[in-house]
Structures are given as C-alpha cells and as structure tokens.
Design a protein around this motif. Structure first.
Motif, PDB file in Angstrom:
ATOM      1  N   GLU A 194       5.156   5.761 -11.473  1.00 14.78           N
ATOM      2  CA  GLU A 194       3.756   6.091 -11.191  1.00 14.78           C
ATOM      3  C   GLU A 194       2.838   4.946 -11.578  1.00 14.78           C
ATOM      4  O   GLU A 194       3.251   4.020 -12.275  1.00 14.78           O
ATOM      5  N   ILE A 195       1.598   5.041 -11.100  1.00 20.06           N
ATOM      6  CA  ILE A 195       0.567   4.052 -11.415  1.00 20.06           C
ATOM      7  C   ILE A 195      -0.758   4.781 -11.595  1.00 20.06           C
ATOM      8  O   ILE A 195      -1.038   5.756 -10.888  1.00 20.06           O
ATOM      9  N   ILE A 252       8.176 -12.666 -11.064  1.00 18.57           N
ATOM     10  CA  ILE A 252       8.839 -11.366 -11.033  1.00 18.57           C
ATOM     11  C   ILE A 252       8.906 -10.926  -9.573  1.00 18.57           C
ATOM     12  O   ILE A 252       7.964 -11.113  -8.810  1.00 18.57           O
ATOM     13  N   GLU A 253      10.014 -10.329  -9.188  1.00 16.48           N
ATOM     14  CA  GLU A 253      10.218  -9.923  -7.799  1.00 16.48           C
ATOM     15  C   GLU A 253      10.432  -8.426  -7.680  1.00 16.48           C
ATOM     16  O   GLU A 253      10.872  -7.771  -8.624  1.00 16.48           O
ATOM     17  N   ARG A 254      10.121  -7.905  -6.497  1.00 12.55           N
ATOM     18  CA  ARG A 254      10.401  -6.511  -6.167  1.00 12.55           C
ATOM     19  C   ARG A 254      11.748  -6.469  -5.466  1.00 12.55           C
ATOM     20  O   ARG A 254      12.018  -7.261  -4.572  1.00 12.55           O
ATOM     21  N   PRO A 298       0.819  -1.220   0.000  1.00 17.70           N
ATOM     22  CA  PRO A 298       0.000   0.000   0.000  1.00 17.70           C
ATOM     23  C   PRO A 298       0.854   1.271   0.000  1.00 17.70           C
ATOM     24  O   PRO A 298       0.507   2.254  -0.663  1.00 17.70           O
ATOM     25  N   GLU A 299       1.974   1.264   0.709  1.00 11.89           N
ATOM     26  CA  GLU A 299       2.852   2.437   0.765  1.00 11.89           C
ATOM     27  C   GLU A 299       3.462   2.727  -0.603  1.00 11.89           C
ATOM     28  O   GLU A 299       3.502   3.875  -1.046  1.00 11.89           O
ATOM     29  N   ILE A 300       3.934   1.698  -1.287  1.00 10.01           N
ATOM     30  CA  ILE A 300       4.516   1.881  -2.620  1.00 10.01           C
ATOM     31  C   ILE A 300       3.439   2.355  -3.590  1.00 10.01           C
ATOM     32  O   ILE A 300       3.665   3.283  -4.375  1.00 10.01           O
ATOM     33  N   ALA A 301       2.261   1.732  -3.554  1.00  7.82           N
ATOM     34  CA  ALA A 301       1.162   2.135  -4.438  1.00  7.82           C
ATOM     35  C   ALA A 301       0.781   3.594  -4.203  1.00  7.82           C
ATOM     36  O   ALA A 301       0.515   4.334  -5.163  1.00  7.82           O
ATOM     37  N   ALA A 354       0.984   6.521  -6.986  1.00 10.74           N
ATOM     38  CA  ALA A 354      -0.220   7.295  -7.311  1.00 10.74           C
ATOM     39  C   ALA A 354       0.023   8.793  -7.110  1.00 10.74           C
ATOM     40  O   ALA A 354      -0.471   9.614  -7.893  1.00 10.74           O
ATOM     41  N   ALA A 355       0.772   9.155  -6.076  1.00 13.78           N
ATOM     42  CA  ALA A 355       1.080  10.574  -5.829  1.00 13.78           C
ATOM     43  C   ALA A 355       1.890  11.149  -6.992  1.00 13.78           C
ATOM     44  O   ALA A 355       1.657  12.292  -7.416  1.00 13.78           O
ATOM     45  N   ASN A 356       2.831  10.372  -7.529  1.00 13.47           N
ATOM     46  CA  ASN A 356       3.603  10.842  -8.681  1.00 13.47           C
ATOM     47  C   ASN A 356       2.707  11.011  -9.905  1.00 13.47           C
ATOM     48  O   ASN A 356       2.879  11.965 -10.674  1.00 13.47           O
TER      49      ASN A 356
END
Length: 133
Positions: free
Chosen positions: A51-52, A90-92, A6-9, A13-15
C-alpha cells in the motif's frame, strides 16, 4: 526508472483505503498480496509493497540484506533517489506477480533471513505440493 506507474499506485492506494475502512468498521484488517517488488540490482536489498499513503509512503516488507527482513514503511521518493554504482538505481521487478498475501512472504522471509531466499522456498514448496518438483 519511474518505480510507480499510475496503475500500480492506484492498486497500492486501494489497499491502503481497504485497511483504513477495516479499521473504521472494526473489522479485521485485510492481508493483501504485494502489488510491487523493488530490488537493488547490485546488492541484496528487496522491498515488497502492499500500500501507499497520500504522502508517498509505502507499506510492506523490507529487506536490506542484513538477515532481518521487517514489515514497515518506506518512502517511494527515497527509493527513486538512490544512486548506485554504474549509474544504476533501485529497480521495479517487471515480472513480479505475487502468489501469497504479505503475511506469508513475511513469515517465509523472517524464517529464511531474506526475502529472496524466502521466495525461493515458497516456490519450491508450491512445486512439491503440485507434484512438479
């Protein structure tokens, strides 16, 4: 592995909102640092995302390992759905911390033909400039 916390998302989204706000105001689009790095643990594919959008489409730099990294869009769901040998996906990169805006990574990757080699060159240049290398 769940690729987006959630923090990364929220940061992605902010970007996206900042870019849309700049477009609406007629100001220069921001050049944010990548928020997250994904990679193929059994191959050369690497993605840097800044961004997303609301549909789960990421924007950033993608390198499928063919020598031509490109800026563009890619699906978070599709990355999560990839099934690789040995039950891998795929990994983060849990230790990724961007030090440059996306445009710097993109230029380094295009010059090197690879995000991985471009990042290595950026780190080496930073060490030389700081007198540590």
């Amino acid at each position: 592995m769940k690729l987006l916390t959630p923090e990364i998302a929220a940061r992605l989204a902010a970007n996206a909102r900042a870019r849309l706000d700049a477009l609406e105001c007629g100001t220069r689009e921001p050049d944010p640092k990548p928020v997250v790095r994904f990679f193929n643990p059994v191959g050369a594919a690497t993605w840097l995302a800044t961004e997303i959008d609301t549909d789960g489409i990421l924007f950033g730099l993608a390198d499928l390992g063919f020598g031509c990294p490109e800026s563009g869009s890619f699906s978070a769901a599709e990355l999560e759905a990839v099934r690789l040998p040995y039950g891998l996906g795929i990994e983060r990169d849990l230790h990724f911390e961007a030090t440059h805006p996306l445009s710097v990574y993109a230029e380094a990757a295009r010059t090197a033909g690879s995000i991985i080699v471009g990042e290595r060159r950026l780190r080496a240049a930073a060490r030389r400039l700081s007198g540590r290398g």
